[in-house]
Motif scaffolding. Structure first.
Motif, mmCIF file in Angstrom:
data_model
loop_
_atom_site.group_PDB
_atom_site.id
_atom_site.type_symbol
_atom_site.label_atom_id
_atom_site.label_comp_id
_atom_site.label_asym_id
_atom_site.label_seq_id
_atom_site.Cartn_x
_atom_site.Cartn_y
_atom_site.Cartn_z
ATOM 1 N N CYS A 87 -79.243 -64.201 -3.642
ATOM 2 C CA CYS A 87 -78.762 -64.761 -4.940
ATOM 3 C C CYS A 87 -79.466 -66.244 -5.133
ATOM 4 N N GLY A 88 -80.106 -66.458 -6.428
ATOM 5 C CA GLY A 88 -80.335 -67.528 -6.661
ATOM 6 C C GLY A 88 -79.566 -68.785 -7.179
ATOM 7 N N GLY A 89 -78.395 -68.399 -7.343
ATOM 8 C CA GLY A 89 -77.278 -69.466 -7.692
ATOM 9 C C GLY A 89 -77.282 -71.007 -6.914
ATOM 10 N N CYS A 90 -77.306 -70.498 -5.661
ATOM 11 C CA CYS A 90 -77.421 -71.865 -4.504
ATOM 12 C C CYS A 90 -78.709 -71.838 -3.675
ATOM 13 N N SER A 91 -79.166 -72.872 -3.417
ATOM 14 C CA SER A 91 -80.510 -72.848 -2.777
ATOM 15 C C SER A 91 -80.747 -73.625 -1.453
ATOM 16 N N ALA A 128 -71.529 -88.441 -1.693
ATOM 17 C CA ALA A 128 -71.473 -87.344 -1.485
ATOM 18 C C ALA A 128 -70.226 -86.712 -2.826
ATOM 19 N N ALA A 129 -70.282 -85.803 -3.141
ATOM 20 C CA ALA A 129 -69.268 -85.023 -3.996
ATOM 21 C C ALA A 129 -67.698 -84.797 -3.112
ATOM 22 N N PRO A 130 -66.758 -85.221 -3.528
ATOM 23 C CA PRO A 130 -65.483 -85.110 -2.955
ATOM 24 C C PRO A 130 -65.295 -83.485 -2.650
ATOM 25 N N GLU A 131 -65.803 -82.664 -3.410
ATOM 26 C CA GLU A 131 -65.147 -81.210 -3.063
ATOM 27 C C GLU A 131 -66.898 -80.516 -2.911
ATOM 28 N N PRO A 132 -66.962 -80.041 -1.755
ATOM 29 C CA PRO A 132 -68.295 -79.172 -1.408
ATOM 30 C C PRO A 132 -68.421 -77.727 -1.965
ATOM 31 N N TRP A 133 -66.819 -77.155 -2.291
ATOM 32 C CA TRP A 133 -66.776 -75.687 -2.485
ATOM 33 C C TRP A 133 -65.685 -75.516 -3.814
ATOM 34 N N PHE A 165 -72.013 -59.824 -7.226
ATOM 35 C CA PHE A 165 -70.939 -60.460 -6.350
ATOM 36 C C PHE A 165 -69.659 -59.953 -6.359
ATOM 37 N N ASN A 166 -68.885 -60.257 -5.143
ATOM 38 C CA ASN A 166 -67.444 -60.209 -5.361
ATOM 39 C C ASN A 166 -66.921 -61.478 -5.281
ATOM 40 N N ASP A 167 -67.765 -62.395 -4.967
ATOM 41 C CA ASP A 167 -67.116 -63.804 -5.081
ATOM 42 C C ASP A 167 -68.254 -64.784 -4.973
ATOM 43 N N CYS A 168 -68.062 -66.068 -5.350
ATOM 44 C CA CYS A 168 -69.010 -67.181 -5.281
ATOM 45 C C CYS A 168 -68.137 -68.255 -5.007
ATOM 46 N N LEU A 169 -68.506 -68.792 -3.858
ATOM 47 C CA LEU A 169 -67.902 -70.129 -3.534
ATOM 48 C C LEU A 169 -68.070 -71.300 -3.836
ATOM 49 N N VAL A 170 -68.901 -71.657 -5.109
ATOM 50 C CA VAL A 170 -68.868 -72.773 -5.752
ATOM 51 C C VAL A 170 -68.247 -72.671 -6.969
ATOM 52 N N GLN A 171 -67.546 -71.435 -7.426
ATOM 53 C CA GLN A 171 -66.705 -71.132 -8.587
ATOM 54 C C GLN A 171 -65.286 -71.356 -8.114
ATOM 55 N N LEU A 290 -69.969 -80.771 -20.721
ATOM 56 C CA LEU A 290 -69.093 -81.769 -19.591
ATOM 57 C C LEU A 290 -69.829 -81.523 -18.294
ATOM 58 N N GLN A 291 -70.089 -82.602 -17.494
ATOM 59 C CA GLN A 291 -70.392 -82.669 -16.347
ATOM 60 C C GLN A 291 -69.704 -81.297 -15.479
ATOM 61 N N VAL A 292 -70.269 -80.614 -14.610
ATOM 62 C CA VAL A 292 -69.690 -79.227 -14.138
ATOM 63 C C VAL A 292 -68.866 -79.633 -12.893
ATOM 64 N N ASN A 293 -69.004 -80.867 -12.518
ATOM 65 C CA ASN A 293 -68.492 -80.991 -11.214
ATOM 66 C C ASN A 293 -67.550 -82.275 -11.422
ATOM 67 N N THR A 294 -66.171 -82.021 -11.953
ATOM 68 C CA THR A 294 -65.297 -83.097 -12.310
ATOM 69 C C THR A 294 -64.969 -84.135 -11.341
#
Length: 327
Positions: A87-91, A128-133, A165-171, A290-294
């Protein structure tokens, strides 16, 4: 050939040179290799020569660098099975958090050195972002028809081939469940899924926007404004998702990679979704930026405000440009 990875390049991929058995020689030709980590020793195959550098892909990971980890997502690129569809969603899931932060810092420093010609640019450590997932508040998932079945997922890197996919850990889990439900409805209601090559079919993408209160606003992106089985689809989604507060149809008739079209049609529910950002509340329409990572956005805006007002400075006028809906 064997390449030793020195650092993350401004493109976000590893930068390596032919390995002489010890430290990477500074005089070797530069190679750019995706899915590598600083310190990696890899066997690589050149895929393209360009003026002054080459692009390559991993054939075998000989020795892992100190910042390399096993990706959590099974669909992420894995150096132990480089031929598998990825998957190219994350690198960067193969990099530990510290290496990711330093990689971003190095990218900025490299640009200041090469482009701005600053000999020793000072770049602060990355915050760092507060939430990694599970942090993304918006997602646009393409649909396709592969091997006789409806699929939904992100494109493999450098292609428009959908990796189902059946899941995406950043969504958020809510966004993932909505995608899976629409995939189920596409099969049940026999929706013609969009064929990008031919420009035919009906269902193109699912758009979902979520907030911190666990609510969602969703839109089915279609090629035409007709809606086969509209009532059944709306009723099914409302019944399955009490968190869903509004449902739209977006029409994109053009043969284009641009996801959203000019026409929005509300099928049911609220026009907008509310989000909290620091001490303000935002009323967000489906098409708003809106910025995607609140949580990370709050870190960014807090720092910007502190820098703006340092030393007691109080601006008479402030312009909020290119950062979304005025937040």
């Amino acid at each position: 050939m064997r390449l030793r990875i020195e650092r993350i390049s401004p493109e976000g991929v590893g930068l390596g040179r032919p390995d002489g058995g010890g430290a990477a020689p500074r005089g070797g030709k530069i190679h750019f290799i995706p899915h590598t980590a600083p310190g990696d020793l890899v066997e690589a195959e050149v895929t393209r020569f360009e003026q002054g550098f080459a692009r390559a892909r991993i054939v075998k990971l000989v020795q892992a660098g100190p910042g390399r980890v096993t990706p959590r997502c099974a669909l992420h690129y894995r150096a132990d099975s480089p031929q598998a569809p990825a998957c190219g969603g994350c690198s960067w899931q193969h990099l530990n958090p510290e290496t990711q932060l330093e990689g971003k810092r190095a990218m900025v420093r490299d640009c200041l050195f090469r482009i701005a010609k600053l000999r020793e640019p000072e770049v602060e450590p990355t915050l760092a972002a507060p939430e990694p997932w599970r942090y993304r508040n918006k997602v646009q998932v393409p649909f396709g028809f592969v091997g006789g079945k409806v699929v939904a997922g992100f494109y493999a890197a450098g292609s428009h081939r959908i990796v189902d996919f059946n899941d995406c850990l950043v969504q958020p889990e809510l966004s993932v469940r909505l995608v899976l439900k629409v995939k189920e409805l596409a099969r049940e209601l026999r929706w013609p899924v969009y064929d990008e090559d031919r420009g035919t079919g009906w269902l193109r993408h699912l758009f979902v926007r979520t907030n911190r209160d666990g609510q969602a606003l969703a839109a089915l992106v279609t090629r035409s404004k007709d809606f086969p089985g509209e009532r059944q689809a709306v009723d099914a989604l409302r019944a399955a998702f009490p968190e869903l507060i509004g449902l739209y149809q977006n029409v994109q008739p053009e043969k284009t990679p641009v996801v959203l079209g000019p026409m929005w049609r509300k099928l049911w529910g609220q026009d907008r979704i509310e989000e909290r950002l620091g001490n303000i509340r935002l009323s967000v329409s489906p098409e708003a930026f809106l910025q995607v990572n609140t949580p990370a956005c709050e870190v960014l805006y807090t720092l910007a405000a502190e820098m703006l007002t340092s030393g007691g400075f109080r601006p008479a006028v402030a312009l909020d440009l290119y950062s979304g809906i005025g937040s």
